[in-house]
Scaffold this active site. Structure first.
Site, PDB file in Angstrom:
ATOM      1  N   GLU A 152       0.855  -1.231  -0.013  1.00 52.20           N
ATOM      2  CA  GLU A 152      -0.188   0.035   0.086  1.00 52.20           C
ATOM      3  C   GLU A 152       0.716   1.332  -0.150  1.00 52.20           C
ATOM      4  OE1 GLU A 152      -3.087   0.121   2.703  1.00 52.20           O
ATOM      5  OE2 GLU A 152      -4.225  -1.722   1.729  1.00 52.20           O
TER       6      GLU A 152
ATOM      7  N   GLU B 182      -5.110  -8.587   0.319  1.00 54.16           N
ATOM      8  CA  GLU B 182      -5.766  -8.315   1.490  1.00 54.16           C
ATOM      9  C   GLU B 182      -7.319  -8.105   1.362  1.00 54.16           C
ATOM     10  OE1 GLU B 182      -4.352  -5.161   4.164  1.00 54.16           O
ATOM     11  OE2 GLU B 182      -2.236  -5.978   3.950  1.00 54.16           O
TER      12      GLU B 182
HETATM   13  C1  GBH Z   1      -4.676  -2.069   5.147  1.00 56.63           C
HETATM   14  O1  GBH Z   1      -5.038  -0.741   4.850  1.00 56.63           O
HETATM   15  C2  GBH Z   1      -3.349  -2.220   5.578  1.00 56.63           C
HETATM   16  O2  GBH Z   1      -2.397  -2.874   4.666  1.00 56.63           O
HETATM   17  C3  GBH Z   1      -3.228  -3.233   7.001  1.00 56.63           C
HETATM   18  O3  GBH Z   1      -2.033  -2.931   7.474  1.00 56.63           O
HETATM   19  C4  GBH Z   1      -4.344  -2.835   7.740  1.00 56.63           C
HETATM   20  O4  GBH Z   1      -4.150  -3.475   9.112  1.00 56.63           O
HETATM   21  C5  GBH Z   1      -5.746  -3.109   7.200  1.00 56.63           C
HETATM   22  O5  GBH Z   1      -5.732  -2.606   5.777  1.00 56.63           O
HETATM   23  C6  GBH Z   1      -6.803  -2.738   8.051  1.00 56.63           C
HETATM   24  O6  GBH Z   1      -6.782  -1.260   8.097  1.00 56.63           O
HETATM   25  O7  GBH Z   1      -7.582   6.818   9.685  1.00 56.63           O
HETATM   26  O8  GBH Z   1      -9.237   7.852   8.587  1.00 56.63           O
HETATM   27  O9  GBH Z   1      -6.728   8.064   7.973  1.00 56.63           O
HETATM   28  C7  GBH Z   1      -6.198  -0.396   4.280  1.00 56.63           C
HETATM   29  C8  GBH Z   1      -6.443   0.901   3.587  1.00 56.63           C
HETATM   30  C9  GBH Z   1      -6.219   3.105   4.179  1.00 56.63           C
HETATM   31  C10 GBH Z   1      -7.578   2.029   5.593  1.00 56.63           C
HETATM   32  C11 GBH Z   1      -5.885   4.151   5.000  1.00 56.63           C
HETATM   33  C12 GBH Z   1      -7.402   3.054   6.457  1.00 56.63           C
HETATM   34  C13 GBH Z   1      -6.857   5.270   6.991  1.00 56.63           C
HETATM   35  C14 GBH Z   1      -7.999   6.011   7.287  1.00 56.63           C
HETATM   36  N1  GBH Z   1      -6.202   1.953   4.658  1.00 56.63           N
HETATM   37  N2  GBH Z   1      -7.019   4.460   5.816  1.00 56.63           N
HETATM   38  S1  GBH Z   1      -7.884   7.183   8.438  1.00 56.63           S
END
Ligand code: GBH
Length: 454
Positions: free
Chosen positions: A172, A360
């Site tokens: 990511e 994922e």
């Molecule tokens: C993934 O991100 C990651 O690869 C993994 O490490 C993580 O544990 C998993 O998914 C579950 O989250 O907090 O409002 O700024 C998924 C995509 C993009 C989702 C960033 C959360 C941040 C939102 N992520 N997003 S915020």
């Protein structure tokens, strides 16, 4: 693809790779053991106010010590493969320079234990735990970090490729750029302006490309290399020709600075024009390195980003999500099962990768242990069942998805959300480290056993 005879219409091709995914800082703990250096996530999590409840990954799931038992649980589920990440500061405690043999040895033991259980290891080289010493020199803002990453990637793949046959460079890119360096919710917690961010993003994709080359140069023949990207989860709002066409346009445009430039070898004109004087500095040689062909493309898909046709310059627009649209425990995690059909399909239509993986997919909830000792996460079962139904459609239509990695095996350190948002199909009591497979683990086990929806 050849379908299993029973459960006709709901089955997956023979040999479909069912797996789970985790990441080093989220599960390992043991942050001061085995010669590990400090990462930006150690620094960030120990800075008051950055992570909910002041949680840190110091112990996490203690996977560093407990992986043999956790692999036994994976085996029990029938998993065919396991995606884990390698902590860069375990291999190069200072980011570059002197490697740390104990770090290599740990991942060798982990891979060996997986192989002994009949589980194929898939390793991600970078899941956000940048060595702090590199951040002190500017992190991804510094072009040298791309070279340091390639050095680390080549060295590590060279040491592990006798056991690990699949490597992903980065997890990511979009998230660690936008959340780490733009909104500042993740480590290193910076809020850069547009110009700095565009240049940093270029260094990241360059690091990926140089990393692919380095893995090829150092790993045994037959080692496959790709990445795991959270492409913008473009899904047509309605399955009608004009919206599908809009989605196709959105998939290229919205991802141009990440997966797009990697697969196209070019940023879109619209992207560069929009940035104007803030566009990144780059050479034709950079673009060639960035677009080094990969053996597979991994996409992380959680949500749907609904798109419709629009009468504007781009020909598409994102549908605003109504307040009442359903989501899982994480507010961003809207439930859009069709994304698991459309995202791999559109990526395949646009770029024809040799192979695709869902690296994922998963759901957060506020699981609790029932009085009878079980965890009944019917919400996660609902989520998975619906998403897998759409993945099955993609595969049945010939989209070359070879495997699916469920996020996550275990409840773990959910970054800025700490331990309160659980993604595991196995419940972890963070006081005792006791593992309890949830109802969703039974569900997944049944899917794997049938190689079909359950
Ligand atoms: C993934 O991100 C990651 O690869 C993994 O490490 C993580 O544990 C998993 O998914 C579950 O989250 O907090 O409002 O700024 C998924 C995509 C993009 C989702 C960033 C959360 C941040 C939102 N992520 N997003 S915020």
């Amino acid at each position: 693809p050849k379908a299993v005879a029973n459960h006709a219409g709901r089955s997956f091709p023979e040999g479909f790779l069912w797996g789970s995914a985790t990441a080093s800082y989220q599960v390992e703990g043991a942050v001061k053991e085995g010669g590990r250096g400090v990462s930006i996530w150690d620094t960030f999590a120990h800075t008051p106010g950055k992570v909910d409840s002041g949680d840190t990954g110091d112990v996490a799931d203690d996977f560093y010590h407990r992986f043999p038992q956790d692999i036994a649980l994976m085996k029990e589920l029938g998993l065919k493969t396991c995606r884990f990440s390698i902590a860069w500061p375990r291999i190069f405690p200072n980011g570059t320079g002197q490697p740390n043999q104990a770090g290599i040895d740990f991942y060798r033991r982990l891979a060996d234990a997986l192989l002994a259980a009949g589980i194929e290891p898939y390793a991600t080289l970078y899941h956000w735990d940048l060595p702090q010493t590199l951040q002190d020199k500017g992190g991804w803002q510094n072009r040298d970090t791309a070279k340091a990453f390639a050095e680390y990637a080549g060295y590590t793949a060279g040491k592990l490729s006798d056991r690990v046959k699949h490597f992903m460079t980065m997890n990511e890119m979009r998230t660690f750029v936008e959340v780490g360096y733009q909104s500042g919710r993740h480590a290193p917690g910076l809020k850069l302006g547009r110009k700095d961010l565009a240049q940093l993003t270029h260094h990241v994709v360059l690091g990926h490309g140089l990393g692919v080359q380095a893995v090829r140069a150092h790993a045994q023949k037959g080692t496959l290399v790709g990445l795991a990207e959270n492409v913008s989860s473009i899904t047509p709002a309605i399955e009608a020709p004009e919206h599908i066409e809009a989605a196709r346009k959105a998939m290229r445009e919205d991802n141009t600075m990440y997966l797009g430039v990697i697969l196209d070898g070019n940023y879109t004109d619209h992207y560069l024009q929009k940035l104007g004087a803030d566009a990144p500095q780059f050479t034709a040689e950079d673009l060639r390195a960035i677009s080094t062909p990969m053996d597979f493309v991994g996409v992380n898909v959680y949500t749907a980003s609904y798109v419709r046709a629009a009468d504007n310059e781009l020909g598409y627009a994102h549908v605003p999500m109504p307040k009442s649209y359903p989501h899982m425990l994480s507010p961003w995690l809207n439930i859009g099962p069709e994304a698991l059909y459309w995202v791999p399909k559109l990526v395949n239509d646009l770029w024809k990768p040799k192979a695709l993986f869902i690296t994922e997919n998963g759901a957060s909830s506020a699981d609790t242990v029932n009085g009878d000792g079980h965890v009944y996460d019917m919400d996660r079962v609902m989520y998975l069942r619906n998403y897998l139904g759409h993945l099955q459609r993609a595969v049945a239509e010939g989209v070359p998805v070879k495997g699916y990695f469920l996020w996550s095996l275990l409840d773990n350190f959910e970054w800025a959300d700490g331990y309160a948002k659980r993604f595991g199909i196995i419940y972890v009591d963070f006081k005792t480290q006791k593992r309890t497979p949830k109802l969703s683990a039974d569900f997944y086990k049944e899917v794997i056993r049938r190689n079909a929806l359950a």
